[in-house]
Design a protein around this motif. Structure first.
Motif, PDB file in Angstrom:
ATOM      1  N   THR A 122      -5.150  -6.537   6.377  1.00 47.86           N
ATOM      2  CA  THR A 122      -6.470  -7.062   6.006  1.00 47.86           C
ATOM      3  C   THR A 122      -6.307  -8.181   4.974  1.00 47.86           C
ATOM      4  O   THR A 122      -6.966  -9.224   5.072  1.00 47.86           O
ATOM      5  N   ARG A 168     -14.158  -3.393   1.546  1.00 47.42           N
ATOM      6  CA  ARG A 168     -12.784  -2.912   1.396  1.00 47.42           C
ATOM      7  C   ARG A 168     -12.756  -1.389   1.267  1.00 47.42           C
ATOM      8  O   ARG A 168     -13.571  -0.804   0.578  1.00 47.42           O
ATOM      9  N   GLY A 169     -11.818  -0.795   1.956  1.00 45.63           N
ATOM     10  CA  GLY A 169     -11.719   0.661   1.926  1.00 45.63           C
ATOM     11  C   GLY A 169     -12.721   1.347   2.848  1.00 45.63           C
ATOM     12  O   GLY A 169     -12.864   2.566   2.837  1.00 45.63           O
ATOM     13  N   SER A 223     -12.884   2.198   5.893  1.00 47.07           N
ATOM     14  CA  SER A 223     -12.520   3.172   6.932  1.00 47.07           C
ATOM     15  C   SER A 223     -12.813   4.603   6.481  1.00 47.07           C
ATOM     16  O   SER A 223     -13.094   5.477   7.313  1.00 47.07           O
ATOM     17  N   ASP A 224     -12.735   4.852   5.193  1.00 48.51           N
ATOM     18  CA  ASP A 224     -13.103   6.182   4.680  1.00 48.51           C
ATOM     19  C   ASP A 224     -14.537   6.501   5.092  1.00 48.51           C
ATOM     20  O   ASP A 224     -14.851   7.611   5.529  1.00 48.51           O
ATOM     21  N   SER A 236      -7.159   2.798   9.732  1.00 50.89           N
ATOM     22  CA  SER A 236      -7.265   1.501   9.059  1.00 50.89           C
ATOM     23  C   SER A 236      -6.335   0.524   9.758  1.00 50.89           C
ATOM     24  O   SER A 236      -5.564   0.893  10.635  1.00 50.89           O
ATOM     25  N   ALA A 237      -6.376  -0.709   9.299  1.00 53.37           N
ATOM     26  CA  ALA A 237      -5.405  -1.708   9.741  1.00 53.37           C
ATOM     27  C   ALA A 237      -4.048  -1.382   9.114  1.00 53.37           C
ATOM     28  O   ALA A 237      -3.974  -0.678   8.109  1.00 53.37           O
ATOM     29  N   GLU A 243      -7.955  -3.410  12.585  1.00 54.67           N
ATOM     30  CA  GLU A 243      -8.144  -2.025  13.035  1.00 54.67           C
ATOM     31  C   GLU A 243      -8.047  -1.920  14.560  1.00 54.67           C
ATOM     32  O   GLU A 243      -7.645  -0.884  15.093  1.00 54.67           O
ATOM     33  N   PHE A 266     -13.883   0.873   9.429  1.00 48.62           N
ATOM     34  CA  PHE A 266     -14.227  -0.345   8.681  1.00 48.62           C
ATOM     35  C   PHE A 266     -15.190  -1.273   9.413  1.00 48.62           C
ATOM     36  O   PHE A 266     -15.596  -2.280   8.869  1.00 48.62           O
TER      37      PHE A 266
HETATM   38  N1  ASP Z   1      -8.575  -2.365   6.394  1.00 49.11           N
HETATM   39  C1  ASP Z   1      -9.676  -2.339   5.470  1.00 49.11           C
HETATM   40  C2  ASP Z   1      -9.188  -2.645   4.060  1.00 49.11           C
HETATM   41  O1  ASP Z   1      -8.013  -2.893   3.862  1.00 49.11           O
HETATM   42  C3  ASP Z   1     -10.429  -1.060   5.525  1.00 49.11           C
HETATM   43  C4  ASP Z   1      -9.664   0.157   5.097  1.00 49.11           C
HETATM   44  O2  ASP Z   1      -8.441   0.167   5.085  1.00 49.11           O
HETATM   45  O3  ASP Z   1     -10.303   1.173   4.781  1.00 49.11           O
HETATM   46  O4  ASP Z   1      -9.955  -2.652   3.138  1.00 49.11           O
END
Ligand code: ASP
Ligand code: MG
Length: 409
Positions: A47, A150-151, A153-154, A41-42, A74, A136
């Protein structure tokens, strides 16, 4: 030798110090003979920082340009992690989503992964590289940069594990697994050794923030072995997300309790009780692209009834407006009332299927604390109630105790 995909979240790569920690962990896996694809992720907060900058430039940021912007977070971490690994004497190479390529649809800010090209990654792995991929992000058919929500990268991690048929996808985060509930609210909350996909899906959609829901969906669909672990603690086994059919362990009746304050409740009072009414109320809401969650309609008395539903809290004012202006006068309802000081508390467990009396046990323990239930909804493996927001934490604690979630099954 097995191929493993590891994903590290924002806090795990939040500074050079932490990136070095992550690099050491990766190095250990590589040295024990595994092939590794690492998704990052970043850096934590990055982000959000970029999203805030975008808002300063344009009130409603252009979706395409927003993805060009937020995907840079990222790109920073993949390069820093690769450099750190190279500095330590390993062969490492980073890729953006576009470079891989991770193909997505064109839905900016919430794109879905369609296909992943594996050739480059395979060649690098075979040549002994640790492959580092930006989470992401992806690229659409015509070469535009997209991001996955959001999220996301999972989901990148799971999608790569599925595409390359990895042995396991490990999600490293700041907690050491999936807990029976949030330990900040219930200190006795316990880490689960395993949880089924279905339960994890419910928990993710009901408010647990451990995994992006799409990543769980993806893992379920492609049967990816998925594990959540801490990037700070050494040697833990985390939580393995299992398929029910190959889980022959004693199942708890309830696995976890989720909660959120994301919803608002609206009631249309004194609605004529006749065919088509639900459609006349919810049609205009759907046309405005507003998602509806729980819906309740009462039994009609004297030709009228009440109709209640919940929407996301951010859509509360807009939904009230639509109902007052378009729906109420049109169908001749008596009034429209609502409130956003509510919370949803849910118990989740596949064991519910084979036990009766779970709902009554839940309702009794809430009643004993004087907590009023405003709405109820159930599925095969979950029961959700809407309660006054100020009783949310109490409800979670009481239910955790009632179902003895602090004790191993
Ligand atoms: N950097 C993105 C976020 O903050 C993606 C991630 O972290 O999964 O949502
Ligand atoms: Mg995350």
């Amino acid at each position: 030798m097995a191929l493993i995909v590891q994903k590290y979240g924002g806090t795990s790569v939040g500074s050079i110090e932490r990136i070095k920690n992550v690099a050491c962990r990766i190095a250990k896996f590589q040295s024990s003979g595994h092939q590794l694809i690492v998704v990052v992720s970043a850096m934590s907060g990055e982000t959000n920082r970029l999203l805030a900058l975008a808002k300063e430039a344009q009130e409603n940021p252009d979706p395409r340009e927003l993805d060009v912007l937020v995907s840079t977070g990222e790109q920073v971490t993949i390069a820093l992690l690769s450099m750190t690994l190279i500095e330590m004497g390993f062969k490492a190479r980073s890729y953006t989503g576009d470079q891989v390529s991770i193909h997505t649809d064109n839905a900016y800010n919430k794109a879905r992964i369609l296909k992943i090209d594996e050739d480059k990654l395979r060649a690098d792995l075979d040549a002994g590289y640790i492959v580092v991929v930006a989470g992401f992000q992806g690229v659409d058919e015509t070469g535009n940069i997209t991001t996955l929500g959001r999220g996301g990268s999972d989901t990148t991690g799971v999608a790569l594990a599925a595409a390359l048929r990895a042995k396991e996808c490990q999600i490293y985060t700041d907690v050491d697994g999936v807990y029976t509930t949030d330990p900040r609210i219930v200190p006795e909350a316990r880490r689960l050794k395993t949880i089924t996909f279905e339960e994890m899906m419910e928990l993710a959609s009901l408010g647990s923030k451990v995994l992006q829901i799409r990543s769980v969906e993806f893992a379920g669909k492609y049967k990816v072995r998925l594990r959540v672990l801490s990037s700070f603690k050494e040697g833990g086994e985390g939580t393995l997300i299992t398929f029910e059919e190959d889980d022959n362990m004693e199942q708890a009746i309830i696995s976890g309790i989720a909660f959120n304050r994301d919803e608002a409740k609206i009631t249309v009072l004194g609605v004529p009780d006749r065919p088509g009414i639900a459609y006349q109320i919810l049609g205009p809401v759907a046309d405005a692209n507003i998602d509806v969650d729980m819906i309740i309609q009462n039994v009609g008395v004297d030709g009228t009834t009440d109709f209640s539903f919940t929407v996301h809290r951010t859509e509360f004012a807009r939904t009230m407006g639509i109902l007052k202006d378009q729906v109420q006068p049109h169908i001749g309802a008596r009034d429209v009332v609502g409130g956003d000081k509510i919370a949803k508390v849910s118990i989740v467990g596949v064991g519910m299927r084979s036990y009766v009396g779970i709902a009554s046990k839940m309702f009794r323990s809430l009643a004993e604390e004087g907590i009023n239930i405003q709405m109820i909804s159930t599925s095969e493996i979950k029961i959700s109630v809407i309660v006054d927001e100020k009783y949310m934490e109490l409800a979670v604690r009481i239910l955790h105790k009632t179902f003895e979630l602090d004790q191993a099954p």
